[in-house]
Scaffold this motif. Sequence first.
Motif, PDB file in Angstrom:
ATOM      1  N   PHE A   3      11.807 -22.115 -49.681  1.00 10.85           N
ATOM      2  CA  PHE A   3      12.239 -20.765 -49.335  1.00 10.85           C
ATOM      3  C   PHE A   3      13.492 -20.396 -50.121  1.00 10.85           C
ATOM      4  CE2 PHE A   3      14.863 -18.172 -46.327  1.00 10.85           C
ATOM      5  CZ  PHE A   3      14.161 -16.994 -46.509  1.00 10.85           C
ATOM      6  N   SER A   4      13.385 -19.343 -50.911  1.00 14.11           N
ATOM      7  CA  SER A   4      14.555 -18.838 -51.639  1.00 14.11           C
ATOM      8  C   SER A   4      14.389 -17.332 -51.782  1.00 14.11           C
ATOM      9  CB  SER A   4      14.654 -19.495 -53.016  1.00 14.11           C
ATOM     10  OG  SER A   4      13.575 -19.056 -53.821  1.00 14.11           O
ATOM     11  N   ALA A   5      15.382 -16.684 -52.390  1.00 16.05           N
ATOM     12  CA  ALA A   5      15.299 -15.227 -52.546  1.00 16.05           C
ATOM     13  C   ALA A   5      14.097 -14.850 -53.411  1.00 16.05           C
ATOM     14  CB  ALA A   5      16.592 -14.696 -53.150  1.00 16.05           C
ATOM     15  N   PHE A  57      13.953 -18.341 -39.916  1.00 23.30           N
ATOM     16  CA  PHE A  57      12.705 -17.653 -39.591  1.00 23.30           C
ATOM     17  C   PHE A  57      12.974 -16.261 -39.015  1.00 23.30           C
ATOM     18  CE2 PHE A  57       9.082 -20.738 -39.843  1.00 23.30           C
ATOM     19  CZ  PHE A  57       9.785 -21.719 -40.502  1.00 23.30           C
ATOM     20  N   ASP A  58      14.070 -16.136 -38.291  1.00 21.56           N
ATOM     21  CA  ASP A  58      14.396 -14.848 -37.675  1.00 21.56           C
ATOM     22  C   ASP A  58      15.316 -14.010 -38.553  1.00 21.56           C
ATOM     23  OD1 ASP A  58      13.428 -16.672 -35.647  1.00 21.56           O
ATOM     24  OD2 ASP A  58      13.973 -15.143 -34.182  1.00 21.56           O
ATOM     25  N   TYR A  59      16.101 -14.684 -39.402  1.00 21.90           N
ATOM     26  CA  TYR A  59      17.106 -13.974 -40.202  1.00 21.90           C
ATOM     27  C   TYR A  59      17.036 -14.401 -41.666  1.00 21.90           C
ATOM     28  CZ  TYR A  59      18.685 -13.584 -35.377  1.00 21.90           C
ATOM     29  OH  TYR A  59      18.722 -13.369 -34.031  1.00 21.90           O
ATOM     30  N   PRO A  60      15.883 -14.160 -42.303  1.00 20.00           N
ATOM     31  CA  PRO A  60      15.694 -14.683 -43.660  1.00 20.00           C
ATOM     32  C   PRO A  60      16.659 -14.099 -44.696  1.00 20.00           C
ATOM     33  CG  PRO A  60      13.906 -13.199 -43.042  1.00 20.00           C
ATOM     34  CD  PRO A  60      14.706 -13.434 -41.809  1.00 20.00           C
ATOM     35  N   GLU A  61      17.237 -12.956 -44.372  1.00 17.80           N
ATOM     36  CA  GLU A  61      18.131 -12.312 -45.342  1.00 17.80           C
ATOM     37  C   GLU A  61      19.568 -12.755 -45.161  1.00 17.80           C
ATOM     38  OE1 GLU A  61      16.724  -8.834 -46.867  1.00 17.80           O
ATOM     39  OE2 GLU A  61      15.179 -10.396 -46.759  1.00 17.80           O
ATOM     40  N   ASP A  62      19.830 -13.438 -44.088  1.00 20.94           N
ATOM     41  CA  ASP A  62      21.210 -13.774 -43.721  1.00 20.94           C
ATOM     42  C   ASP A  62      21.509 -15.196 -44.213  1.00 20.94           C
ATOM     43  OD1 ASP A  62      23.424 -14.806 -42.357  1.00 20.94           O
ATOM     44  OD2 ASP A  62      23.029 -13.641 -40.547  1.00 20.94           O
ATOM     45  N   GLN A  63      22.274 -15.302 -45.278  1.00 17.35           N
ATOM     46  CA  GLN A  63      22.526 -16.608 -45.895  1.00 17.35           C
ATOM     47  C   GLN A  63      23.232 -17.589 -44.963  1.00 17.35           C
ATOM     48  OE1 GLN A  63      21.145 -17.916 -48.623  1.00 17.35           O
ATOM     49  NE2 GLN A  63      20.051 -15.987 -48.453  1.00 17.35           N
ATOM     50  N   ARG A  64      24.073 -17.086 -44.095  1.00 12.05           N
ATOM     51  CA  ARG A  64      24.707 -17.974 -43.117  1.00 12.05           C
ATOM     52  C   ARG A  64      23.648 -18.559 -42.189  1.00 12.05           C
ATOM     53  NH1 ARG A  64      29.820 -17.253 -41.110  1.00 12.05           N
ATOM     54  NH2 ARG A  64      29.360 -19.046 -39.802  1.00 12.05           N
ATOM     55  N   ALA A  65      22.798 -17.693 -41.685  1.00 11.33           N
ATOM     56  CA  ALA A  65      21.762 -18.133 -40.742  1.00 11.33           C
ATOM     57  C   ALA A  65      20.808 -19.119 -41.413  1.00 11.33           C
ATOM     58  CB  ALA A  65      20.995 -16.930 -40.202  1.00 11.33           C
ATOM     59  N   VAL A  66      20.435 -18.814 -42.645  1.00 15.79           N
ATOM     60  CA  VAL A  66      19.468 -19.647 -43.357  1.00 15.79           C
ATOM     61  C   VAL A  66      19.981 -21.083 -43.479  1.00 15.79           C
ATOM     62  CG1 VAL A  66      18.457 -20.020 -45.656  1.00 15.79           C
ATOM     63  CG2 VAL A  66      18.328 -17.768 -44.576  1.00 15.79           C
ATOM     64  N   ARG A  67      21.291 -21.237 -43.589  1.00 10.23           N
ATOM     65  CA  ARG A  67      21.860 -22.569 -43.767  1.00 10.23           C
ATOM     66  C   ARG A  67      22.493 -23.146 -42.502  1.00 10.23           C
ATOM     67  NH1 ARG A  67      21.885 -24.142 -49.018  1.00 10.23           N
ATOM     68  NH2 ARG A  67      20.809 -22.578 -50.245  1.00 10.23           N
TER      69      ARG A  67
END
Length: 687
Positions: free
Chosen positions: A95-97, A533-543
């Motif tokens: 999963f990446s941009a 899964f819920d916040y794919p655009e949010d880099q903090r959430a993703v990590r």
Amino acid sequence: MIRKYVFGNPVTTGAVVRDLPPESGAVPFFALSRDGKKVILTLALQPDEVLFGLGESVRGINKRGFRYRSWNSDVFNHTESTESLYASHNLLVFFSASRLFGVYLDDPGLVTWDLGYTRADTAFITSENGDLDLYVLEDASLTDLARSFRRLTGRSYLPPRWAFGYIQSRWGYASEKDILAVVSEHRKRHIPLDAVCMDIDYMVDFRNFTWKPDAFPDLKGFSEKLKADHLRLVPIIDAGIPVAPGYPPYDTGKEAGLFCRKEDGSDFIAAVWPGRCVFPDFLREDARTWFGDLYRPLLDAGIEGFWNDMNEPALFYSDEGLAEAFSRVEELRGGQVEYEAMWWLKDAFNGIANNMEDYRRFYHRVGDAVLRHDRVHNLYGACMTRASAEGFRRYDPSRRFLLFSRSSFIGAHRDGGVWQGDNFSWWSHLKMALQMLPNLNLCGFLYSGCDLGGFGCNVTEDLLERFLQLGVFTPLMRNHSALHTRDQEIYRFPSWEIMRDTVTVRYALLPFLYSEFMKAALADGMYFRPLAFDYPEDQRAVRTEDQVMLGEGCMIAPVLEQNASGRYVYLPEDMLMIRFRSASDYDLIPLDKGDHRIDLALNEFPLFVKKNHPVLLCPGGESSETLDDRHFTVLCRMDRRVDFCLYRDDGLNPDPDPGRGLARIALDTSLLSSSPIPGVAISDVLL
Ligand code: MIG
């Protein structure tokens, strides 16, 4: 979109339930190479690429930055450096941009996942067998991809509802008396409890499907008596069958030729708890049927749940391995044992258990094919799970049984749950347990949980309390510990009351959590998810590595550190925090998107809830069967009318209709006017 590629001559594992025609073109994303029969997939990783999957494995939710090996192993001593755990789940999502895809290797042999280990910017995935079905999945979102994968591999196992109750277990309970003492200590103190596990000590000489006549003179009567008190017994079953003529499972299996054999046609023998054992060839249908029927005497005694152990399979030593170790030692006897010889001597016995040589010594027969075990190693536990589940279905197709296994492979998620194997009473293992859960869910294993308090080593009160706070939210909530460790039942500790209060929260939430679980399972969704899964655009959430999404609208963020008086939590959106102390004692605090330092005394733990997603608390009870699931307090931070469905059923129907059993709850914004907490509705509902 799912594309399938076939390499060599793959073994049918049963993991996939959809028949897809194989593609003939090149595999997308990966460069393909071969080394002998090995198939190697190579991929340059994007700088921002995050990897999810591999189910039961060590380290983070994001699997990038380590090498893992799919090779089911009995690894009591696992640490952050352990490449293989008890299960192998060969799904990995990239999963990446710039891209989103998943790769699934339906390959029951050794697979190596070098994910930024040899080169930080490259993934190398190696199938040792070179015989496999490879699936590449592409979807618009992580959630869609997870669902496509589940549709490919089949619906997740549904446990009975009582399996969401608190379960007490310990290696060492050996009699009715021991179990009654555990029960009465819980009941006396009003610590909710639904089941007690029976570890190997209930058996006669550790022989499966027996029980000690002195210790359990009337198992049926005993289990009925417990059931009258809404309690269930959950005995363990091991994979090995002792070589013991006169012991019916040995005689009948031997007679029908159902055990794994060596090249010369004789049965493969290795020692496990009962001594020298043979191993049912679970890959064969006739062996599964035979084994599944062996559960009957226990089912007849009223048992409705089991845990299957040692099914990697774990081997203490084989006849051959033992002989070899002794001969090595003999060679050195009387001589000088110098530096190198000393290590050699030590290793002669150290390496005797779960030895690779042993896994090459025996064979499975599937149809006309004879397969050396190492080629299909990771399938063994899954086939044992299948044998049990099929046996239970034959016994009573009208109900669900509890079943959780130590070893697993994708496909087994349809037949049972898993516990996360032997962990230690370590803070790092508390964190590891949390991090495994979303990846287990991605791979289909929704019903799971770790040994709360830790299996090996001695727990401390605070660690057990923090483990229980995680356990409130895990479908399997079981306190389990090893023989010779410190007693770990809640009532053993001076602060048992705060631990009891923690368990009461589970029971207050039980109908809600069960509903979230069932909705996820029936819709091929996930109960636990990475925040990405819920916040794919949010880099903090993703990590985010120490918080996990739960159900449709919740997030958990347990305290994972010793002596902590709280923790930092990142909220990807405005949420409501419910800070629990007990079922009836909690704070409701609306918090805005962003970073928060949350005070969490030892007896406090939070649940975060998205806006317009209600949480339902029932008055609780001391067992899942007696709790009042008609009266609820509904808590909801909201800014619009909310319609919510609570899924309810009898907890036993094996094939529930997802559309029925939904109790509808409507929350109108007018509720907000009477609320003491701005923006948060608190409402009593009668269903
Ligand atoms: O070699 O049955 O993971 O939960 O208590 C150890 C005894 C065998 C391993 C299981 C553990 C269980 C223990 N078993």
